[in-house]
Design a protein around this motif. Sequence first.
Motif, PDB file in Angstrom:
ATOM      1  N   ALA A 304       8.253   0.947   1.747  1.00  0.00           N
ATOM      2  CA  ALA A 304       9.350   0.096   1.266  1.00  0.00           C
ATOM      3  C   ALA A 304       8.953  -0.624  -0.018  1.00  0.00           C
ATOM      4  N   TYR A 305       7.714  -1.074  -0.095  1.00  0.00           N
ATOM      5  CA  TYR A 305       7.220  -1.753  -1.301  1.00  0.00           C
ATOM      6  C   TYR A 305       7.213  -0.789  -2.485  1.00  0.00           C
ATOM      7  N   ALA A 306       6.769   0.451  -2.271  1.00  0.00           N
ATOM      8  CA  ALA A 306       6.765   1.451  -3.335  1.00  0.00           C
ATOM      9  C   ALA A 306       8.178   1.689  -3.851  1.00  0.00           C
ATOM     10  N   LEU A 307       9.142   1.767  -2.930  1.00  0.00           N
ATOM     11  CA  LEU A 307      10.536   1.976  -3.320  1.00  0.00           C
ATOM     12  C   LEU A 307      11.059   0.790  -4.124  1.00  0.00           C
ATOM     13  N   ASN A 308      10.761  -0.442  -3.668  1.00  0.00           N
ATOM     14  CA  ASN A 308      11.241  -1.651  -4.340  1.00  0.00           C
ATOM     15  C   ASN A 308      10.653  -1.826  -5.730  1.00  0.00           C
TER      16      ASN A 308
END
Length: 327
Positions: A304-308
């Motif tokens: 999720a952090y990579a996507l954000n």
Amino acid sequence: MTRARSSLIDPGSTPYYHCMARCVRRAYLCGEDHLTGKSFEHRRQWVVDRLQALVSIFAVEVCAYAVMSNHYYVVLHINSRDVESWSRDEVLQRWTALFAGPVLVQRYMSRASLSSSELSRVDEYVDEYRLRLKSVSWFMRCLNEYLAREANKEDGCKGRFWEGRFKSQALLDEAALLTCMAYVDLNPIRAKLAPTPEQSDYTSIQKRIGKTAGAADIKQPSMLKAFQCQGQNPDEALPYILHDYLELVDWSGRVVRADKKGSIPEGAPPILTRLEIDSDEWLKTMSWNNRFYRAAGRLKAMKAYALNTGQQWLQGLHICSRLFKAC
């Protein structure tokens, strides 16, 4: 690949960050230069004193820190809720404790009469300063620039003191936060500078132990973010019990030293079981900086952090999947 700091520090993903700054070449933050015999040990207190001063100004809290010879580590928490409640005057008082500010702000602070348009401009400054007062980048800038100036002044020289601004890692969940805090607190022991946490000078663990030892009413140092057992609102405290954390750090320190020659002692502190952290992977992760880069956390949080932050891949995904079991 180098990425903009704004894309790496995302309070929407997590309020917790692990930061590290290292001196350039053979510059000494602290310690003793064995070639010249000159001691820089007094500079360790500079770091602690400056951290304490900045915590009283910023909406950024210190969870853990360790001051080494040519670098330091700090785990920070962005307290966004507090900063939003600050009034115009409080924001300006805090900011002007560090910087003089523009003439208009100085006039307002001296209680000069201002027009409505001038007050509107002051409010624009307040909005800008409010953002800065909850910024890890500004916190680290005010820490590193101060230390560099003091060191260069004492050394009678000019030029770069730090290798770069600072390195940061996002701590995406409670398990990553716990792992990183223990890693930071155990640095002097792993470097063979101290035999026990209570003898690890200029670390957050020593400061917590010193305040706790022999105290009937446990009160932690004001410069450090509190643990849950201190009567704090759970939303305002670290998500662990203080005694569990101290036991965990002591256990981890013993095992890291013993593991080089023998096996892992039987049993583990309850907090490891509660957070579903694998013991073998935990010990390997005491070499924190060799395993993670931009962020750390459970696999779902990492993705999720990579996507954000617009990244397709993060270093440490496989390690996180093994260390932190999926919930």
